[in-house]
Design a protein around this motif. Sequence first.
Motif, PDB file in Angstrom:
ATOM      1  N   PHE A   1      -5.161  -4.459  12.953  1.00  0.00           N
ATOM      2  CA  PHE A   1      -5.414  -5.817  12.477  1.00  0.00           C
ATOM      3  C   PHE A   1      -4.367  -6.231  11.445  1.00  0.00           C
ATOM      4  N   ASN A   2      -4.010  -5.328  10.549  1.00  0.00           N
ATOM      5  CA  ASN A   2      -2.990  -5.628   9.540  1.00  0.00           C
ATOM      6  C   ASN A   2      -1.646  -5.956  10.171  1.00  0.00           C
ATOM      7  N   LEU A   3      -1.234  -5.158  11.129  1.00  0.00           N
ATOM      8  CA  LEU A   3       0.049  -5.408  11.789  1.00  0.00           C
ATOM      9  C   LEU A   3       0.002  -6.681  12.630  1.00  0.00           C
ATOM     10  N   PHE A   4      -1.163  -6.969  13.212  1.00  0.00           N
ATOM     11  CA  PHE A   4      -1.294  -8.213  13.975  1.00  0.00           C
ATOM     12  C   PHE A   4      -1.151  -9.424  13.056  1.00  0.00           C
ATOM     13  N   CYS A   5      -1.795  -9.371  11.884  1.00  0.00           N
ATOM     14  CA  CYS A   5      -1.680 -10.475  10.926  1.00  0.00           C
ATOM     15  C   CYS A   5      -0.247 -10.649  10.445  1.00  0.00           C
ATOM     16  N   LEU A   6       0.439  -9.553  10.169  1.00  0.00           N
ATOM     17  CA  LEU A   6       1.822  -9.642   9.705  1.00  0.00           C
ATOM     18  C   LEU A   6       2.732 -10.178  10.799  1.00  0.00           C
TER      19      LEU A   6
ATOM     20  N   LEU B   1       6.386   6.784   4.493  1.00  0.00           N
ATOM     21  CA  LEU B   1       7.392   5.776   4.840  1.00  0.00           C
ATOM     22  C   LEU B   1       6.746   4.483   5.308  1.00  0.00           C
ATOM     23  N   ALA B   2       5.583   4.574   5.947  1.00  0.00           N
ATOM     24  CA  ALA B   2       4.910   3.375   6.457  1.00  0.00           C
ATOM     25  C   ALA B   2       4.426   2.470   5.340  1.00  0.00           C
ATOM     26  N   ILE B   3       4.333   2.988   4.113  1.00  0.00           N
ATOM     27  CA  ILE B   3       3.934   2.155   2.977  1.00  0.00           C
ATOM     28  C   ILE B   3       5.031   1.152   2.634  1.00  0.00           C
ATOM     29  N   ILE B   4       6.290   1.525   2.874  1.00  0.00           N
ATOM     30  CA  ILE B   4       7.417   0.631   2.582  1.00  0.00           C
ATOM     31  C   ILE B   4       7.319  -0.594   3.480  1.00  0.00           C
ATOM     32  N   PRO B   5       7.419  -1.799   2.928  1.00  0.00           N
ATOM     33  CA  PRO B   5       7.238  -3.021   3.751  1.00  0.00           C
ATOM     34  C   PRO B   5       8.166  -3.097   4.949  1.00  0.00           C
TER      35      PRO B   5
ATOM     36  N   LEU C   1      -3.461   1.987   0.899  1.00  0.00           N
ATOM     37  CA  LEU C   1      -2.815   3.099   1.601  1.00  0.00           C
ATOM     38  C   LEU C   1      -2.347   4.162   0.623  1.00  0.00           C
ATOM     39  N   ILE C   2      -1.812   3.716  -0.525  1.00  0.00           N
ATOM     40  CA  ILE C   2      -1.342   4.689  -1.526  1.00  0.00           C
ATOM     41  C   ILE C   2      -2.522   5.491  -2.077  1.00  0.00           C
ATOM     42  N   ALA C   3      -3.602   4.775  -2.443  1.00  0.00           N
ATOM     43  CA  ALA C   3      -4.779   5.462  -2.990  1.00  0.00           C
ATOM     44  C   ALA C   3      -5.393   6.391  -1.945  1.00  0.00           C
ATOM     45  N   GLU C   4      -5.492   5.922  -0.708  1.00  0.00           N
ATOM     46  CA  GLU C   4      -6.064   6.736   0.360  1.00  0.00           C
ATOM     47  C   GLU C   4      -5.242   7.988   0.620  1.00  0.00           C
TER      48      GLU C   4
ATOM     49  N   HIS D   1      -0.970 -18.525   4.323  1.00  0.00           N
ATOM     50  CA  HIS D   1       0.176 -17.628   4.125  1.00  0.00           C
ATOM     51  C   HIS D   1       0.101 -16.860   2.809  1.00  0.00           C
ATOM     52  N   PRO D   2      -0.198 -17.523   1.653  1.00  0.00           N
ATOM     53  CA  PRO D   2      -0.321 -16.747   0.405  1.00  0.00           C
ATOM     54  C   PRO D   2      -1.423 -15.690   0.487  1.00  0.00           C
ATOM     55  N   TRP D   3      -2.506 -16.016   1.221  1.00  0.00           N
ATOM     56  CA  TRP D   3      -3.596 -15.035   1.358  1.00  0.00           C
ATOM     57  C   TRP D   3      -3.138 -13.815   2.148  1.00  0.00           C
ATOM     58  N   VAL D   4      -2.334 -14.016   3.178  1.00  0.00           N
ATOM     59  CA  VAL D   4      -1.815 -12.898   3.975  1.00  0.00           C
ATOM     60  C   VAL D   4      -0.919 -12.003   3.123  1.00  0.00           C
ATOM     61  N   ILE D   5      -0.067 -12.616   2.313  1.00  0.00           N
ATOM     62  CA  ILE D   5       0.825 -11.828   1.452  1.00  0.00           C
ATOM     63  C   ILE D   5       0.019 -11.023   0.441  1.00  0.00           C
ATOM     64  N   THR D   6      -1.008 -11.673  -0.154  1.00  0.00           N
ATOM     65  CA  THR D   6      -1.854 -10.966  -1.127  1.00  0.00           C
ATOM     66  C   THR D   6      -2.612  -9.824  -0.454  1.00  0.00           C
ATOM     67  N   THR D   7      -3.108 -10.082   0.733  1.00  0.00           N
ATOM     68  CA  THR D   7      -3.829  -9.041   1.476  1.00  0.00           C
ATOM     69  C   THR D   7      -2.920  -7.850   1.789  1.00  0.00           C
ATOM     70  N   GLU D   8      -1.674  -8.120   2.147  1.00  0.00           N
ATOM     71  CA  GLU D   8      -0.724  -7.034   2.428  1.00  0.00           C
ATOM     72  C   GLU D   8      -0.477  -6.195   1.190  1.00  0.00           C
ATOM     73  N   ALA D   9      -0.385  -6.859   0.027  1.00  0.00           N
ATOM     74  CA  ALA D   9      -0.180  -6.119  -1.226  1.00  0.00           C
ATOM     75  C   ALA D   9      -1.371  -5.214  -1.518  1.00  0.00           C
ATOM     76  N   TRP D  10      -2.587  -5.746  -1.339  1.00  0.00           N
ATOM     77  CA  TRP D  10      -3.775  -4.930  -1.561  1.00  0.00           C
ATOM     78  C   TRP D  10      -3.877  -3.804  -0.530  1.00  0.00           C
ATOM     79  N   PHE D  11      -3.444  -4.084   0.675  1.00  0.00           N
ATOM     80  CA  PHE D  11      -3.494  -3.050   1.718  1.00  0.00           C
ATOM     81  C   PHE D  11      -2.523  -1.912   1.397  1.00  0.00           C
ATOM     82  N   ILE D  12      -1.354  -2.233   0.845  1.00  0.00           N
ATOM     83  CA  ILE D  12      -0.404  -1.196   0.438  1.00  0.00           C
ATOM     84  C   ILE D  12      -0.998  -0.334  -0.663  1.00  0.00           C
TER      85      ILE D  12
END
Length: 352
Positions: free
Chosen positions: A38-43, A121-125, A89-92, A75-86
Amino acid sequence: MPQTESVKKSKYHHLDPGSLPFKLFLAYDIFMVFIIIFNLFCLGMNFFLMSNIGGWFFNSIHLSSVLEFYREHLHPWVITTEAWFIIFLIAELLIRWGIAIVQKHHQRWFFFPFIHLYEILAIIPYLRFLRLFRAGIIAYRLYEMGYQIFPKSWQNKALFYYRVVMEELSDRVVITVLDGLKHELNTSTTHKDLISNVIQHHRELFSQVLADMLQENLSRELRADRERIAKNVGQIVSQAIEDTPELTQLLRLIPIVGGRIEQQIQSIGQRLGENITQGLIDPLAYPDTSAAHQPNLYSDISNRISQIEIEKNEKLDELVRSAVFESLDAVRKQVKVKQWQQILQEQDQAKE
């Protein structure tokens, strides 16, 4: 229901398939697969909608207001969501690293980041596409456990296109190597050394194969034609005695018994020729490989042939080079055959 044997081979082998921890881990893996997709589809959609191509597409279908709404509010919501998703991923990843250390999943605590380097490496945008790799690994692990994540038709299609890509890549590599080798043999002056080294390395095997072929085929033919060959040689000796005028004149000087002696000499010569021929053929027609005192003539012949130097025989050099080039061409021709095209043709024929 999952298969018990598959579960034993998974990372949950220490958990009871019916236990709550097992179900929680299983649900978490399924959740990660869908959230990554879902994340990759949104991006991907965000990239398309924010591009000039997306603008042209929506203008052409007269939905520019929808595009403006997305760019201004979503669009701003998608960018914010990507930041939270990163951050997620780091915490997980850190939590899983801690669990791996506590439960000693690896021999050393620092092995985890190297084994899961693709996740780091997948954490890097700019390397987001590597997240699909993790989703694929999780999906494959679930598939091994017996869970049908994707329809069978999707799996067959994915496997088919994977084989198409791998076949095309491997074919290009093999053809390039074969063309390079053929060009090297055509242009280099060291090809004789290469061929000589190959033959030198296989001389013993070549000698053994040649001896076996001679012993199997030539001895069989000699056994079949042994009597005929001996008879022909005997007749040749008898005719040679008859065609010797000096002997005939000498015998005719003997009165009464001269003709009889001449016939006896011819008969003796014929029998002698037959016996000598039989004696010469026997070691070849019936080789005794177990006798230590009697050398194997076929082995001796094959050893002498295998010791011939290519550099001293232009015809042999030409023969070997021709065999090498034809072998390379045959391999190249076989590699160029598209197996996936044959599979498609068989499928089309089956449908008809």
